[in-house]
Design a protein around this motif. Structure first.
Motif, PDB file in Angstrom:
ATOM      1  N   ARG A 339       0.806  -1.220   0.000  1.00 53.46           N
ATOM      2  CA  ARG A 339       0.000   0.000   0.000  1.00 53.46           C
ATOM      3  C   ARG A 339       0.842   1.274   0.000  1.00 53.46           C
ATOM      4  NH1 ARG A 339      -4.603  -1.703   4.516  1.00 53.46           N
ATOM      5  NH2 ARG A 339      -5.432  -3.497   3.370  1.00 53.46           N
ATOM      6  N   GLU A 340       2.152   1.118  -0.021  1.00 53.43           N
ATOM      7  CA  GLU A 340       3.031   2.281   0.114  1.00 53.43           C
ATOM      8  C   GLU A 340       3.566   2.789  -1.213  1.00 53.43           C
ATOM      9  OE1 GLU A 340       6.057   1.700   3.008  1.00 53.43           O
ATOM     10  OE2 GLU A 340       4.651   1.138   4.599  1.00 53.43           O
ATOM     11  N   GLY A 341       3.041   2.279  -2.314  1.00 49.82           N
ATOM     12  CA  GLY A 341       3.491   2.724  -3.629  1.00 49.82           C
ATOM     13  C   GLY A 341       4.367   1.687  -4.303  1.00 49.82           C
ATOM     14  N   ALA A 342       4.323   1.674  -5.624  1.00 53.49           N
ATOM     15  CA  ALA A 342       5.012   0.645  -6.397  1.00 53.49           C
ATOM     16  C   ALA A 342       6.524   0.684  -6.192  1.00 53.49           C
ATOM     17  CB  ALA A 342       4.670   0.799  -7.873  1.00 53.49           C
ATOM     18  N   ALA A 343       7.091   1.873  -6.111  1.00 55.92           N
ATOM     19  CA  ALA A 343       8.549   1.974  -6.004  1.00 55.92           C
ATOM     20  C   ALA A 343       9.046   1.449  -4.654  1.00 55.92           C
ATOM     21  CB  ALA A 343       8.990   3.424  -6.201  1.00 55.92           C
ATOM     22  N   ALA A 344       8.375   1.856  -3.579  1.00 55.41           N
ATOM     23  CA  ALA A 344       8.777   1.398  -2.246  1.00 55.41           C
ATOM     24  C   ALA A 344       8.598  -0.115  -2.109  1.00 55.41           C
ATOM     25  CB  ALA A 344       7.973   2.122  -1.176  1.00 55.41           C
ATOM     26  N   TYR A 345       7.485  -0.609  -2.663  1.00 50.03           N
ATOM     27  CA  TYR A 345       7.233  -2.052  -2.606  1.00 50.03           C
ATOM     28  C   TYR A 345       8.320  -2.817  -3.361  1.00 50.03           C
ATOM     29  CZ  TYR A 345       4.834  -6.524  -3.360  1.00 50.03           C
ATOM     30  OH  TYR A 345       4.505  -7.859  -3.399  1.00 50.03           O
ATOM     31  N   ALA A 346       8.659  -2.353  -4.552  1.00 50.80           N
ATOM     32  CA  ALA A 346       9.667  -3.034  -5.350  1.00 50.80           C
ATOM     33  C   ALA A 346      11.030  -3.018  -4.656  1.00 50.80           C
ATOM     34  CB  ALA A 346       9.765  -2.375  -6.731  1.00 50.80           C
ATOM     35  N   GLU A 347      11.345  -1.899  -4.002  1.00 54.01           N
ATOM     36  CA  GLU A 347      12.632  -1.797  -3.310  1.00 54.01           C
ATOM     37  C   GLU A 347      12.721  -2.804  -2.167  1.00 54.01           C
ATOM     38  OE1 GLU A 347      15.347   1.528  -0.920  1.00 54.01           O
ATOM     39  OE2 GLU A 347      13.434   2.100  -1.838  1.00 54.01           O
ATOM     40  N   ARG A 348      11.644  -2.930  -1.401  1.00 54.65           N
ATOM     41  CA  ARG A 348      11.661  -3.873  -0.286  1.00 54.65           C
ATOM     42  C   ARG A 348      11.643  -5.321  -0.784  1.00 54.65           C
ATOM     43  NH1 ARG A 348       7.771  -0.694   4.101  1.00 54.65           N
ATOM     44  NH2 ARG A 348       9.423   0.726   4.802  1.00 54.65           N
ATOM     45  N   TYR A 349      10.863  -5.564  -1.822  1.00 52.20           N
ATOM     46  CA  TYR A 349      10.818  -6.905  -2.419  1.00 52.20           C
ATOM     47  C   TYR A 349      12.225  -7.303  -2.859  1.00 52.20           C
ATOM     48  CZ  TYR A 349       8.424 -10.654  -5.110  1.00 52.20           C
ATOM     49  OH  TYR A 349       7.962 -11.843  -5.599  1.00 52.20           O
ATOM     50  N   ASP A 350      12.917  -6.398  -3.514  1.00 53.78           N
ATOM     51  CA  ASP A 350      14.270  -6.653  -3.989  1.00 53.78           C
ATOM     52  C   ASP A 350      15.210  -6.959  -2.827  1.00 53.78           C
ATOM     53  OD1 ASP A 350      15.719  -6.864  -6.425  1.00 53.78           O
ATOM     54  OD2 ASP A 350      16.790  -5.023  -5.936  1.00 53.78           O
ATOM     55  N   ALA A 351      15.030  -6.252  -1.711  1.00 48.43           N
ATOM     56  CA  ALA A 351      15.879  -6.484  -0.540  1.00 48.43           C
ATOM     57  C   ALA A 351      15.689  -7.892   0.009  1.00 48.43           C
ATOM     58  CB  ALA A 351      15.582  -5.440   0.533  1.00 48.43           C
ATOM     59  N   TRP A 352      14.448  -8.362   0.025  1.00 52.43           N
ATOM     60  CA  TRP A 352      14.188  -9.727   0.480  1.00 52.43           C
ATOM     61  C   TRP A 352      14.889 -10.732  -0.432  1.00 52.43           C
ATOM     62  CZ3 TRP A 352      10.407 -11.862   4.135  1.00 52.43           C
ATOM     63  CH2 TRP A 352       9.885 -10.900   5.009  1.00 52.43           C
ATOM     64  N   LEU A 353      14.747 -10.559  -1.735  1.00 53.59           N
ATOM     65  CA  LEU A 353      15.361 -11.510  -2.656  1.00 53.59           C
ATOM     66  C   LEU A 353      16.885 -11.453  -2.604  1.00 53.59           C
ATOM     67  CD1 LEU A 353      13.011 -11.276  -5.773  1.00 53.59           C
ATOM     68  CD2 LEU A 353      12.880 -12.813  -3.795  1.00 53.59           C
ATOM     69  N   ASP A 354      17.449 -10.272  -2.376  1.00 55.91           N
ATOM     70  CA  ASP A 354      18.897 -10.158  -2.194  1.00 55.91           C
ATOM     71  C   ASP A 354      19.358 -10.993  -0.996  1.00 55.91           C
ATOM     72  OD1 ASP A 354      19.338  -8.514  -4.358  1.00 55.91           O
ATOM     73  OD2 ASP A 354      19.379  -6.651  -3.185  1.00 55.91           O
ATOM     74  N   GLU A 355      18.592 -10.895   0.104  1.00 52.54           N
ATOM     75  CA  GLU A 355      18.940 -11.637   1.317  1.00 52.54           C
ATOM     76  C   GLU A 355      18.902 -13.142   1.064  1.00 52.54           C
ATOM     77  OE1 GLU A 355      19.710 -12.134   5.574  1.00 52.54           O
ATOM     78  OE2 GLU A 355      19.967 -10.474   4.161  1.00 52.54           O
ATOM     79  N   PHE A 356      17.861 -13.605   0.404  1.00 52.08           N
ATOM     80  CA  PHE A 356      17.745 -15.032   0.129  1.00 52.08           C
ATOM     81  C   PHE A 356      18.864 -15.496  -0.815  1.00 52.08           C
ATOM     82  CE2 PHE A 356      13.034 -14.555   1.107  1.00 52.08           C
ATOM     83  CZ  PHE A 356      13.147 -15.193   2.337  1.00 52.08           C
ATOM     84  N   ALA A 357      19.166 -14.705  -1.823  1.00 52.55           N
ATOM     85  CA  ALA A 357      20.226 -15.081  -2.763  1.00 52.55           C
ATOM     86  C   ALA A 357      21.576 -15.176  -2.053  1.00 52.55           C
ATOM     87  CB  ALA A 357      20.284 -14.067  -3.899  1.00 52.55           C
ATOM     88  N   ALA A 358      21.847 -14.242  -1.160  1.00 51.85           N
ATOM     89  CA  ALA A 358      23.121 -14.240  -0.437  1.00 51.85           C
ATOM     90  C   ALA A 358      23.259 -15.476   0.447  1.00 51.85           C
ATOM     91  CB  ALA A 358      23.238 -12.970   0.406  1.00 51.85           C
ATOM     92  N   ARG A 359      22.143 -15.998   0.955  1.00 51.27           N
ATOM     93  CA  ARG A 359      22.182 -17.153   1.844  1.00 51.27           C
ATOM     94  C   ARG A 359      21.983 -18.476   1.095  1.00 51.27           C
ATOM     95  NH1 ARG A 359      22.045 -16.510   7.039  1.00 51.27           N
ATOM     96  NH2 ARG A 359      20.966 -18.518   7.342  1.00 51.27           N
TER      97      ARG A 359
END
Length: 514
Positions: A339-359
């Motif tokens: 609900r916080e806007g497409a850009a903010a959502y995409a940024e957080r989504y990307d952060a989650w996937l970065d974390e999973f990829a690193a692990r």
């Protein structure tokens, strides 16, 4: 209308809490009363976080409708309506309610009240009328993607909490620990079996909510401790029961106290399991919900089994698996990030996937873990995937599972054949094969209760299970089957104990213990 401040938590006395409980009961503000008022579709919609059907069902008014709108649907109601069903001045003084303008009346013509917290009717296992107190907007359907009023939000009843309550082992104990109590749901359930309940939480607001929940439900006063994980009870007398619905979400960072543990990956769940034995009394159970990583090149079963401390039997059940994209989307929506806007959502989504990829994490498993302290030299540690429907409550099923592990551990194959067995209730046999064939290709035994397992057996296994009525020993049954089938009884006695052990472990056969 904006939500009320979540800092204005009620501070009732024992007497005023009793008066509120009596008023809720008199108006029928119970789980059964709500179902009668709303009807099954609207009642089910609440569990999904949808309030419109319930709002429509309460338009006609009345005491129960007033309380439903006030405490469950978070609507302002006229002061006079609240006064008709509650000791309203005392409730205002204790801060269960606060005064607000009536949005349905002309400006300045009438006063209204609104609840400072959500209060959700909740039915106990023996039909008890309980009420769970949580933050405003957090009683219906768990988080429901609403985001909540802040990082220290305290949720009400959700699917995870009812799952944990359903698997709680119903063994009387002196002391029980609810670790990460939240709004106190598990402490309510644990109080059915324990003389004394200790409830801990890192969030001091959660402890205040837990106190409200137990007091309003008429439960005994818990011992409340603030702190992280086992720190508040370190070095104290061990517990016969430990339950925890911890902040198990595997996320980059710790934004929301109720779900994000602040440790890397699944380390929080690992830490809880590894440290549990030192807090458990002999024979005691530790039960928790958990998430665990499925990492590249590793079997999740091996990873989670490695967490189990020495001297503990364990039963680890994976109920669901999500790939990392599904998992990230689930919890981003839980926090209201969509609900916080497409850009903010995409940024957080990307952060989650970065974390999973690193692990090296490719998926995340959901399930429950039960430990039992046995101090055995060769503990039984079972990790299995079971995504199929089960019949809750499972607490008794889990208790007897560990009892059967004790039996199998102390009974060698020769002794096993001297025991008598009973076929568990509601086990049915299915024969599978081509239509018209003289003999089935294989036989399936299926449970219609508990875990609802199914297992394939051969002709000997089917015949053996079918005559297990507690009369004859296993050895005598095998001798009779050998004579009937023309097989060597000695050979049957040598090869069948392994199959009997599996049927006992899975609960198809119950040993008769004289």
């Amino acid at each position: 209308m904006a939500r009320v401040s979540t800092d204005a938590l009620p501070e009732p006395t024992t007497e005023s809490t009793r008066r509120v409980r009596e008023a809720l009961t008199a108006a029928g503000f119970t789980a059964d009363g709500l179902l009668d008022l709303l009807g099954a579709p609207a009642y089910a919609a609440l569990a999904r976080g949808e309030t419109v059907p319930a709002l429509r069902a309460t338009r006609a008014g009345g005491p129960l409708a007033t309380l439903t709108r006030l405490f469950l649907l978070q609507q302002a109601v006229p002061y006079r309506s609240a006064r008709a069903v509650l000791p309203v001045d005392a409730v205002l003084a204790d801060r269960w309610l606060e005064r607000v303008p009536d949005p349905a009346a002309a400006e300045g013509t009438e006063e209204a009240v609104r609840a400072t917290v959500d209060v959700r009717p909740y039915s106990g296992p023996e039909g008890q009328d309980w009420w769970v107190v949580s933050d405003s907007g957090c009683a219906v359907g768990g988080a429901g993607g609403a985001g909540g009023p802040g990082e220290n939000v305290v949720l009400g009843v959700g699917g995870a909490s009812t799952t944990l309550a359903g698997i709680m082992v119903p063994t009387p104990v002196g002391r029980a620990l609810d670790l990460g109590t939240g709004s106190g749901i598990q402490a309510l359930h644990a109080g059915r079996f324990a003389t004394q309940v200790t409830a801990t939480d890192l969030n001091p607001r959660a402890l205040r909510f837990a106190r409200l929940t137990l007091a309003l439900s008429g439960a005994a006063e818990p011992e409340l401790r603030e702190g992280s994980l086992f720190e508040p009870v370190a070095g104290e007398e061990p517990y016969g029961l430990i339950v925890s619905n911890p902040p198990f979400v595997i996320s980059p960072g710790a934004r929301l106290t109720y779900r994000d543990g602040g440790m890397a990956g699944d380390d929080l769940c690992r830490h809880l399991v590894e440290q549990a034995a030192r807090q458990l009394a002999p024979g005691g159970h530790c039960q928790l919900l958990a998430n665990w990583e499925h990492q590249e090149g590793a079997d999740w079963r091996d990873r989670v089994r490695s967490w189990v401390p020495p001297g503990c039997d364990a039963w680890i059940v994976q109920r669901e698996v999500q790939d990392v994209t599904q998992y990230a989307e689930l919890w981003l929506r839980d926090a209201g990030d969509h609900r916080e806007g497409a850009a903010a959502y995409a940024e957080r989504y990307d952060a989650w996937l970065d974390e999973f990829a690193a692990r090296g994490t490719k998926a995340v498993g959901f399930g429950w873990i039960t430990l039992r302290r046995t101090d055995a030299e060769s503990p039984s540690v079972c990790a299995e995937e079971w995504p199929h429907p089960v019949e809750q409550p499972l607490g008794e099923v889990i208790r007897t599972y560990f009892e059967r592990q004790d039996f199998l551990r102390r009974t060698d194959d020769a002794a096993l054949l001297e025991y008598r067995f009973l076929l568990a209730d509601e086990v049915v046999q299915e024969q599978v094969g081509a239509p018209g064939a003289e003999d089935p290709e294989y036989v399936v035994l299926r449970q219609n209760r508990g875990m609802r397992r199914a297992t394939t057996v051969d002709t000997v296994g089917a015949g053996f299970a079918g005559v297990c009525d507690g009369t004859l020993t296993a050895g005598r049954i095998l001798d009779a089957i050998g004579q009937l089938l023309g097989e060597d009884p000695a050979e049957l006695r040598a090869r069948t104990p392994e199959s009997i052990r599996l049927l006992v472990e899975q609960g198809f056969l119950i040993p008769v213990l004289d």
